[in-house]
Design a protein around this motif. Structure first.
Motif, mmCIF file in Angstrom:
data_model
loop_
_atom_site.group_PDB
_atom_site.id
_atom_site.type_symbol
_atom_site.label_atom_id
_atom_site.label_comp_id
_atom_site.label_asym_id
_atom_site.label_seq_id
_atom_site.Cartn_x
_atom_site.Cartn_y
_atom_site.Cartn_z
ATOM 1 N N GLY A 185 14.033 43.208 -18.391
ATOM 2 C CA GLY A 185 15.217 43.736 -19.067
ATOM 3 C C GLY A 185 16.167 44.469 -18.124
ATOM 4 N N ARG A 186 17.150 45.116 -18.748
ATOM 5 C CA ARG A 186 18.152 45.826 -17.946
ATOM 6 C C ARG A 186 17.505 46.927 -17.096
ATOM 7 N NH1 ARG A 186 23.719 47.228 -17.978
ATOM 8 N NH2 ARG A 186 24.162 45.853 -19.724
ATOM 9 N N ALA A 187 16.529 47.648 -17.674
ATOM 10 C CA ALA A 187 15.896 48.730 -16.910
ATOM 11 C C ALA A 187 15.194 48.171 -15.675
ATOM 12 C CB ALA A 187 14.903 49.484 -17.800
ATOM 13 N N GLY A 188 14.560 47.018 -15.833
ATOM 14 C CA GLY A 188 13.878 46.393 -14.693
ATOM 15 C C GLY A 188 14.865 45.920 -13.646
ATOM 16 N N LEU A 189 15.963 45.333 -14.114
ATOM 17 C CA LEU A 189 17.012 44.866 -13.197
ATOM 18 C C LEU A 189 17.531 46.034 -12.363
ATOM 19 C CD1 LEU A 189 19.202 42.705 -12.356
ATOM 20 C CD2 LEU A 189 20.548 43.543 -14.277
ATOM 21 N N GLU A 190 17.810 47.146 -13.045
ATOM 22 C CA GLU A 190 18.360 48.299 -12.326
ATOM 23 C C GLU A 190 17.331 48.913 -11.376
ATOM 24 O OE1 GLU A 190 21.694 49.400 -15.715
ATOM 25 O OE2 GLU A 190 19.945 50.706 -15.526
ATOM 26 N N ALA A 191 16.078 48.930 -11.824
ATOM 27 C CA ALA A 191 15.028 49.504 -10.955
ATOM 28 C C ALA A 191 14.851 48.666 -9.696
ATOM 29 C CB ALA A 191 13.711 49.584 -11.736
ATOM 30 N N ALA A 192 14.913 47.357 -9.841
ATOM 31 C CA ALA A 192 14.766 46.482 -8.669
ATOM 32 C C ALA A 192 15.941 46.698 -7.711
ATOM 33 C CB ALA A 192 14.705 45.024 -9.111
ATOM 34 N N ALA A 193 17.139 46.776 -8.273
ATOM 35 C CA ALA A 193 18.321 46.964 -7.427
ATOM 36 C C ALA A 193 18.274 48.323 -6.723
ATOM 37 C CB ALA A 193 19.583 46.824 -8.266
ATOM 38 N N GLU A 194 17.787 49.355 -7.446
ATOM 39 C CA GLU A 194 17.678 50.682 -6.821
ATOM 40 C C GLU A 194 16.740 50.654 -5.616
ATOM 41 O OE1 GLU A 194 16.344 53.270 -9.928
ATOM 42 O OE2 GLU A 194 18.293 53.124 -10.964
ATOM 43 N N ARG A 195 15.763 49.746 -5.664
ATOM 44 C CA ARG A 195 14.827 49.634 -4.534
ATOM 45 C C ARG A 195 15.366 48.707 -3.446
ATOM 46 N NH1 ARG A 195 12.375 51.024 -8.989
ATOM 47 N NH2 ARG A 195 10.336 52.057 -9.065
ATOM 48 N N GLY A 196 16.606 48.277 -3.605
ATOM 49 C CA GLY A 196 17.233 47.450 -2.570
ATOM 50 C C GLY A 196 16.824 45.991 -2.621
ATOM 51 N N LEU A 197 16.310 45.546 -3.759
ATOM 52 C CA LEU A 197 15.854 44.150 -3.850
ATOM 53 C C LEU A 197 16.937 43.250 -4.442
ATOM 54 C CD1 LEU A 197 12.209 44.357 -5.241
ATOM 55 C CD2 LEU A 197 12.990 44.321 -2.882
ATOM 56 N N PRO A 198 17.100 42.073 -3.875
ATOM 57 C CA PRO A 198 17.933 41.090 -4.560
ATOM 58 C C PRO A 198 17.224 40.636 -5.822
ATOM 59 C CG PRO A 198 16.961 40.146 -2.564
ATOM 60 C CD PRO A 198 16.520 41.579 -2.623
ATOM 61 N N VAL A 199 17.984 40.424 -6.878
ATOM 62 C CA VAL A 199 17.381 39.972 -8.136
ATOM 63 C C VAL A 199 17.925 38.587 -8.471
ATOM 64 C CG1 VAL A 199 17.032 40.446 -10.587
ATOM 65 C CG2 VAL A 199 17.207 42.347 -8.956
ATOM 66 N N ILE A 200 17.001 37.651 -8.645
ATOM 67 C CA ILE A 200 17.353 36.298 -9.051
ATOM 68 C C ILE A 200 17.130 36.232 -10.562
ATOM 69 C CG2 ILE A 200 16.962 33.834 -8.605
ATOM 70 C CD1 ILE A 200 17.512 35.513 -6.024
ATOM 71 N N VAL A 201 18.116 35.744 -11.268
ATOM 72 C CA VAL A 201 17.996 35.693 -12.738
ATOM 73 C C VAL A 201 17.723 34.264 -13.192
ATOM 74 C CG1 VAL A 201 19.319 35.862 -14.882
ATOM 75 C CG2 VAL A 201 19.342 37.744 -13.239
ATOM 76 N N MET A 202 16.683 34.130 -14.010
ATOM 77 C CA MET A 202 16.381 32.825 -14.625
ATOM 78 C C MET A 202 16.639 32.927 -16.131
ATOM 79 S SD MET A 202 12.236 32.953 -14.330
ATOM 80 C CE MET A 202 11.422 34.563 -14.358
ATOM 81 N N GLU A 203 16.700 31.797 -16.760
ATOM 82 C CA GLU A 203 16.940 31.704 -18.208
ATOM 83 C C GLU A 203 18.212 32.429 -18.655
ATOM 84 O OE1 GLU A 203 15.390 29.666 -19.924
ATOM 85 O OE2 GLU A 203 13.302 29.507 -19.278
ATOM 86 N N PRO A 204 19.327 32.274 -17.922
ATOM 87 C CA PRO A 204 20.553 32.947 -18.369
ATOM 88 C C PRO A 204 21.067 32.381 -19.695
ATOM 89 C CG PRO A 204 21.055 31.388 -16.617
ATOM 90 C CD PRO A 204 19.548 31.453 -16.714
ATOM 91 N N LEU A 205 20.637 31.133 -20.001
ATOM 92 C CA LEU A 205 21.061 30.510 -21.265
ATOM 93 C C LEU A 205 19.890 30.388 -22.235
ATOM 94 C CD1 LEU A 205 23.324 27.635 -19.859
ATOM 95 C CD2 LEU A 205 24.034 29.859 -20.751
ATOM 96 N N LEU A 206 18.804 31.069 -21.931
ATOM 97 C CA LEU A 206 17.622 31.049 -22.793
ATOM 98 C C LEU A 206 17.227 29.606 -23.148
ATOM 99 C CD1 LEU A 206 15.632 33.042 -23.998
ATOM 100 C CD2 LEU A 206 17.093 33.275 -25.983
ATOM 101 N N GLY A 207 17.002 28.824 -22.092
ATOM 102 C CA GLY A 207 16.586 27.437 -22.306
ATOM 103 C C GLY A 207 17.658 26.597 -22.985
ATOM 104 N N GLY A 208 18.914 26.965 -22.815
ATOM 105 C CA GLY A 208 20.011 26.171 -23.396
ATOM 106 C C GLY A 208 20.444 26.671 -24.766
ATOM 107 N N LYS A 209 19.675 27.596 -25.336
ATOM 108 C CA LYS A 209 19.994 28.043 -26.704
ATOM 109 C C LYS A 209 21.330 28.767 -26.784
ATOM 110 C CE LYS A 209 15.470 28.303 -28.593
ATOM 111 N NZ LYS A 209 15.045 27.435 -27.499
ATOM 112 N N LEU A 210 21.697 29.458 -25.690
ATOM 113 C CA LEU A 210 22.954 30.197 -25.732
ATOM 114 C C LEU A 210 24.137 29.310 -25.379
ATOM 115 C CD1 LEU A 210 21.789 33.557 -24.087
ATOM 116 C CD2 LEU A 210 21.645 32.806 -26.463
ATOM 117 N N ALA A 211 23.831 28.034 -25.074
ATOM 118 C CA ALA A 211 24.913 27.097 -24.760
ATOM 119 C C ALA A 211 25.279 26.267 -25.981
ATOM 120 C CB ALA A 211 24.495 26.184 -23.618
#
Ligand code: SF4
Ligand code: SF4
Length: 394
Positions: A185-211
């Protein structure tokens, strides 16, 4: 193409990454290598330089490796692939799988190597017991692995533990406007970024459902603000509006989709969504959440089912029945279950063996959800009625 900098290594990565799990298929269900090649070449021509595959994506590593070698692309693309850690029962297994993957991908190094689909911290602890930390150090020293990360589908708590459990170079999470508070989630995304990690996002369309197949009212919320942007464009732009996101993976399987995604990537900069945009997304989320009963992304990780049930297809039919009506869902169910043929695999054929449950990244209680599917889409009269129809047709 918009590029974002990997904050850890300084690599310049295309904001749009190519998810090779959903390469186009032939009628026989194999990857259509010619179509895949045309897509990869078009993507590279448009500036995409990050390609994500996995040992477990059937045929994907081989096809991608062949395309890269044939077209001399190795110097211009980053390859990401994943260790099938569930099949590793000894230290030697790590090497065995990596060796196969290097052969398939026709390369001597993996740029971004991930421990695939971590669903709980205990899975990582098991790998530590097998010596994975020493193995990673050896492989990074030898150059076979350039950067090490993990892809994640567990709880937010476990994600935070994973972040601090090792000196990671990057991580990959599921993230989209419907899953803002789900898994990392968002908290995890922010925590990873705070640690200086690049974050790769998968399922931006939730398997096509959001398309495709969004409830009409949800689409209307988007159209009120920008009638020219598709629901897919909205979903991608939402992810890219987060400055903590380095690469968004999309499993593009036709050239039009690729062109649309590239066009969105070019304008969807960090912080590029207005207040009105965010309000439209919030309104759409409210409407969609009421419609999608089973959060299946169609990833197929649960397959094959020993009873031959096409689990994601049945869930898709079930969700459809709430979005476009019960009749449409029932029709989809009949097709997906093969109920008109001699070899049907109905929701009621589930024997609750549980084999699928432990493989599902969305933690869906598949047998319980299939019972819901059966109740809604398989009324008692359906099998005998279909038998009559079949007899008449014969
Ligand atoms: S629990 Fe049901 S759906 Fe899942 S693998 Fe077993 S039979 Fe198939
Ligand atoms: S049930 Fe789970 S594992 Fe199976 S396709 Fe859906 S999300 Fe993937």
């Amino acid at each position: 193409m918009q590029y974002r900098i990997d904050p850890r290594s300084g690599a310049r990565l295309s904001a749009l990454g190519y998810g090779c799990m959903r390469f186009p298929l032939t009628a026989l269900g194999r990857i259509d290598a010619d179509k895949a090649e045309a897509l990869v070449l078009d993507a590279v021509g448009k500036g995409v330089n990050y390609f994500d595959t996995a040992y477990l994506y059937r045929g994907s590593e081989e096809v991608l490796g062949a395309i890269i070698e044939k077209n001399g692309l190795r110097g211009s693309v980053h390859i990401a692939t994943k260790l099938p850690h569930g099949s590793c029962t000894s230290f030697e297994d790590f090497d065995r799988f990596l060796g196969i993957q290097l052969d398939r991908l026709r390369t001597d190094r993996i740029d971004y190597y991930l421990v695939h689909n971590i669903m709980s911290f205990e899975q990582w602890e098991r790998l530590v017991d097998l010596g994975i930390e020493r193995w990673i150090s050896e492989k990074k020293r030898s150059g076979a692995i350039e950067r090490i990360g993990f892809s994640f589908h567990g709880s937010q708590d476990d994600f935070m533990r994973m972040l601090d459990a090792y000196d990671w170079d990057f991580c990959q999470i599921q993230y989209n406007y419907l899953n803002e508070n789900y898994q990392a989630g968002r908290a995890g995304l922010e925590a990873a970024a705070e640690r200086g990690l690049p974050v790769i996002v998968m399922e931006p369309l939730l398997g096509g459902k959001l398309a495709g197949g969004l409830p009409r009212d949800a689409v209307r919320e988007f159209e009120k603000v920008d009638p020219s942007a598709s629901p897919a464009a909205w979903a991608l732009a939402w992810v890219w509006s987060h400055p903590q996101v380095t690469v968004l993976l999309s499993g593009m399987n036709d050239l039009d989709q690729l062109a649309e995604n590239v066009a969105v990537a070019e304008r969807a900069l960090p912080g590029s969504m207005s207040e009105a945009d965010h309000a439209a997304v919030a309104a759409a989320v409210g409407i969609i959440s009421e419609s999608y009963r089973v959060p299946c992304t169609g990833c197929n990780y649960c397959m094959p089912c020993p009873k031959g049930i096409n689990i994601p297809a049945l869930f898709s039919a079930y969700n459809t029945s709430f979005v476009t009506g019960r009749f449409a869902g029932m029709y989809q169910y009949v097709v997906a279950s093969g109920a008109m043929g001699d070899n049907s695999r109905l929701a009621s054929d589930c024997i609750s063996c549980g084999a699928c449950v432990k493989k599902c990244p969305q933690r869906i209680d598949v047998p319980a959800s299939l019972s819901e599917v059966r109740r809604r889409l398989q009324p008692f009269f359906l099998p005998p009625a279909l038998e009559v129809v079949k007899r008449v047709m014969r």
